[in-house]
Design an enzyme around this catalytic site. Structure first.
Site, mmCIF file in Angstrom:
data_model
loop_
_atom_site.group_PDB
_atom_site.id
_atom_site.type_symbol
_atom_site.label_atom_id
_atom_site.label_comp_id
_atom_site.label_asym_id
_atom_site.label_seq_id
_atom_site.Cartn_x
_atom_site.Cartn_y
_atom_site.Cartn_z
ATOM 1 N N ARG A 240 24.072 -0.468 59.392
ATOM 2 C CA ARG A 240 23.994 -1.888 59.767
ATOM 3 C C ARG A 240 23.638 -2.756 58.573
ATOM 4 O O ARG A 240 24.145 -3.880 58.439
ATOM 5 C CB ARG A 240 22.981 -2.052 60.912
ATOM 6 C CG ARG A 240 23.506 -1.478 62.242
ATOM 7 C CD ARG A 240 22.371 -1.164 63.219
ATOM 8 N NE ARG A 240 22.876 -0.770 64.530
ATOM 9 C CZ ARG A 240 23.299 0.445 64.842
ATOM 10 N NH1 ARG A 240 23.323 1.399 63.907
ATOM 11 N NH2 ARG A 240 23.708 0.717 66.073
ATOM 12 N N GLY B 282 31.252 8.525 63.605
ATOM 13 C CA GLY B 282 31.534 7.771 64.817
ATOM 14 C C GLY B 282 30.860 6.418 64.812
ATOM 15 O O GLY B 282 31.418 5.430 65.315
ATOM 16 N N SER C 112 24.562 3.083 75.533
ATOM 17 C CA SER C 112 25.191 3.339 74.237
ATOM 18 C C SER C 112 24.896 2.191 73.281
ATOM 19 O O SER C 112 25.404 1.085 73.447
ATOM 20 C CB SER C 112 26.708 3.511 74.379
ATOM 21 O OG SER C 112 27.325 3.576 73.098
ATOM 22 N N GLN D 176 25.974 2.105 70.311
ATOM 23 C CA GLN D 176 27.200 1.839 69.555
ATOM 24 C C GLN D 176 28.078 0.828 70.279
ATOM 25 O O GLN D 176 28.634 -0.083 69.648
ATOM 26 C CB GLN D 176 27.956 3.137 69.310
ATOM 27 C CG GLN D 176 27.249 4.082 68.359
ATOM 28 C CD GLN D 176 28.033 5.360 68.125
ATOM 29 O OE1 GLN D 176 29.095 5.574 68.701
ATOM 30 N NE2 GLN D 176 27.518 6.226 67.273
ATOM 31 N N ASP E 288 20.145 11.973 69.696
ATOM 32 C CA ASP E 288 20.590 12.782 68.563
ATOM 33 C C ASP E 288 19.643 13.936 68.262
ATOM 34 O O ASP E 288 19.980 14.821 67.463
ATOM 35 C CB ASP E 288 20.728 11.912 67.310
ATOM 36 C CG ASP E 288 21.951 11.007 67.375
ATOM 37 O OD1 ASP E 288 22.936 11.399 68.030
ATOM 38 O OD2 ASP E 288 21.914 9.916 66.786
ATOM 39 N N LYS F 18 29.779 13.986 71.568
ATOM 40 C CA LYS F 18 29.282 13.738 70.219
ATOM 41 C C LYS F 18 30.223 14.423 69.214
ATOM 42 O O LYS F 18 31.374 14.728 69.527
ATOM 43 C CB LYS F 18 27.843 14.246 70.100
ATOM 44 C CG LYS F 18 26.826 13.376 70.848
ATOM 45 C CD LYS F 18 26.652 12.048 70.151
ATOM 46 C CE LYS F 18 25.528 11.225 70.714
ATOM 47 N NZ LYS F 18 25.298 9.980 69.930
ATOM 48 N N ARG G 133 27.800 19.131 72.348
ATOM 49 C CA ARG G 133 26.528 19.680 71.874
ATOM 50 C C ARG G 133 25.826 20.549 72.910
ATOM 51 O O ARG G 133 25.015 21.403 72.540
ATOM 52 C CB ARG G 133 25.615 18.558 71.383
ATOM 53 C CG ARG G 133 26.066 18.005 70.032
ATOM 54 C CD ARG G 133 25.165 16.925 69.483
ATOM 55 N NE ARG G 133 25.593 16.572 68.122
ATOM 56 C CZ ARG G 133 25.243 15.466 67.490
ATOM 57 N NH1 ARG G 133 24.454 14.584 68.098
ATOM 58 N NH2 ARG G 133 25.664 15.224 66.260
ATOM 59 N N ARG H 298 24.404 18.153 63.068
ATOM 60 C CA ARG H 298 23.129 18.371 63.759
ATOM 61 C C ARG H 298 23.039 19.790 64.335
ATOM 62 O O ARG H 298 21.949 20.361 64.416
ATOM 63 C CB ARG H 298 22.918 17.317 64.835
ATOM 64 C CG ARG H 298 22.843 15.912 64.246
ATOM 65 C CD ARG H 298 22.157 14.909 65.133
ATOM 66 N NE ARG H 298 22.383 13.557 64.642
ATOM 67 C CZ ARG H 298 21.710 12.992 63.641
ATOM 68 N NH1 ARG H 298 20.751 13.668 63.035
ATOM 69 N NH2 ARG H 298 21.969 11.760 63.256
#
Length: 441
Positions: A27, A95, A168, A170, A320, A347, A351, A399
């Protein structure tokens, strides 16, 4: 592919500092790239994902340079003045870069092609495409709403009031970024609060943004066609990166580790609350505020963990961190149950399925359900580790690779990872810091 076996190192000691927060780094580059004037960013995460954002903002006309002292200087193109890129934007594995930049360009009269690696190209973009179409942008996506994808922006775009169908950050950020160059007021309604770095930083760059909590929902409103002012940003340590060392210190006997300068934004601190509930000793030292974000040093000591049922309402504040939390659960006494984690299936990898398979290979007792995992812990006894000749499939997910590396530290024979290369997307110094903490004993 650089495979590696991670083995028990002995106690983790001393002090270390993780790289800058990835969400804030993305950002900072975007907003500085939209401001008129020069911004300086200290502590920027220099992983591949963030560098993809920097490359994209350069393609839009911003000047971005790294000084010899590690400070990044950004001369912005100016809100409303983005240039048409000369070629496709290569997003690698990021992403966050892709979804936020889709929002950023949706209100400009330009066309942009987004491409990515094999992992990113499997990830659906429909949840961002839907609101941006409502604002006037048009899309030509690959089957399933995936990359490669062409976006044609709308000028002028149409302001909307959009209720997030899933929690979300995002999607919220994409809509707000589209609203920056849209006349009128663009609003996002959050039934479940998500990480608020976008709102905090937009306010710091001078955007006319307001947040209101009413009747159990959060409403973020932005008045468009806003001019952003340059701003110097200090990026705190990434709590998602710190999470791996927090869990490592909790599960490796004899460990007593200080992790410096960790961002503790309340919309990101769910993991620490859960680990403390499990019995983890995590002490905050020198709590302070840096660049509008709460920060502290964390002292973490080896602890006897107990399995718990994790409140699904915490998921957005630690989405995450679940891969490494699953590792902590595998070492706890008793059973840990998670639910409400459907988001983890879209993701960098699925995951839930990938971690279930990986932990089983390393000797953990795991049951996979549609929306979570149930893990029966060892009570602190080491995992067996991966058998000779077998390795964990990370499926290009950074991750997963780091979480299973941490599992290897608390195993008898170590855990072999099929490919450590994806770690560079978010945490290029991960292995070096791990070795340094082990050498401090």
């Amino acid at each position: 592919m650089p495979s590696r076996r991670f083995t028990p190192p002995g106690p983790l000691k001393g002090r270390l500092r993780v790289p800058g927060d990835k969400s804030i780094s993305h950002r900072a580059l975007m907003f500085a790239g939209l401001a008129v004037g020069t911004s300086r960013i200290t502590g920027l995460l220099e992983g591949e994902d963030v560098l993809a954002t920097a490359a994209a903002m350069r393609a839009f006309g911003a000047r971005i340079e790294r000084r010899n002292d590690g400070v990044w200087e950004v001369d912005g193109a100016g809100a409303g003045s983005l240039l048409q890129p000369r070629g496709a934007l290569e997003m690698g594995n990021s992403g966050t870069s892709t979804r936020l930049l889709m929002g950023l360009v949706a209100s400009y009269d330009i066309s942009v092609v987004f491409t990515g690696d094999a992992s990113l190209s499997r990830r659906p973009m429909d949840r961002v495409i839907e609101p941006l179409r409502m604002m006037g942008a048009s899309f030509e996506a690959s089957p399933g709403g995936t990359l490669p994808l062409m976006l044609r922006g709308a000028a002028p775009a149409v302001p909307i009031s959009y209720t997030l169908p899933v929690a979300s950050a995002q999607v919220k950020s994409a809509v707000l970024l589209a609203g920056l160059n849209t006349p009128g007021i663009t609003s996002v309604i959050e039934p479940v609060a998500t990480r608020d770095h976008t709102e905090r930083m937009l306010a710091g760059f001078g955007a006319p943004i307001e947040t209101d909590d009413a009747a159990g929902v959060r409403i973020i409103s932005l008045r468009g066609e806003a001019d952003l002012s340059p701003c110097d940003v200090t990026v705190p340590g990434d709590p998602s990166s710190a999470a791996f060392f927090i869990v490592a210190a909790l599960i490796v006997p004899g460990s007593d580790l200080v992790i410096e300068n960790v961002g503790l934004n309340p919309t990101r601190a769910g993991l620490i609350a859960v680990l403390r509930e499990m019995g983890g000793r995590i002490e905050e030292i020198d709590a302070r505020e840096v660049g509008g974000e709460p920060v502290a040093d964390l002292r973490v000591s080896h602890s006897a963990l107990t399995g718990i049922e994790i409140d699904p309402a915490l998921a957005p504040s630690m989405i995450d961190e679940f891969p490494v939390l699953f590792v902590a659960a595998a070492m706890a006494e008793g059973t840990t149950r998670t639910s409400g984690l459907e988001e983890l299936r879209v993701k960098e990898s699925d995951r839930l399925a990938t971690m279930a398979q990986a932990l089983k290979l390393a000797g953990a007792k795991v049951t996979e359900r549609e929306d979570g995992l149930t893990i029966i812990g060892t009570g602190g006894e080491p995992l067996s580790g991966t058998p000779a000749g077998a390795s964990v499939e990370t499926r290009l997910d950074h991750r997963i690779a780091m979480a299973m590396a941490i599992a290897g530290l608390a195993s008898k024979d170590g855990v072999a990872i099929d490919d450590t290369a994806p770690i560079a997307t978010s945490f290029p110094t991960f292995a070096d810091l791990l070795e340094r903490a082990a050498a401090s004993t």
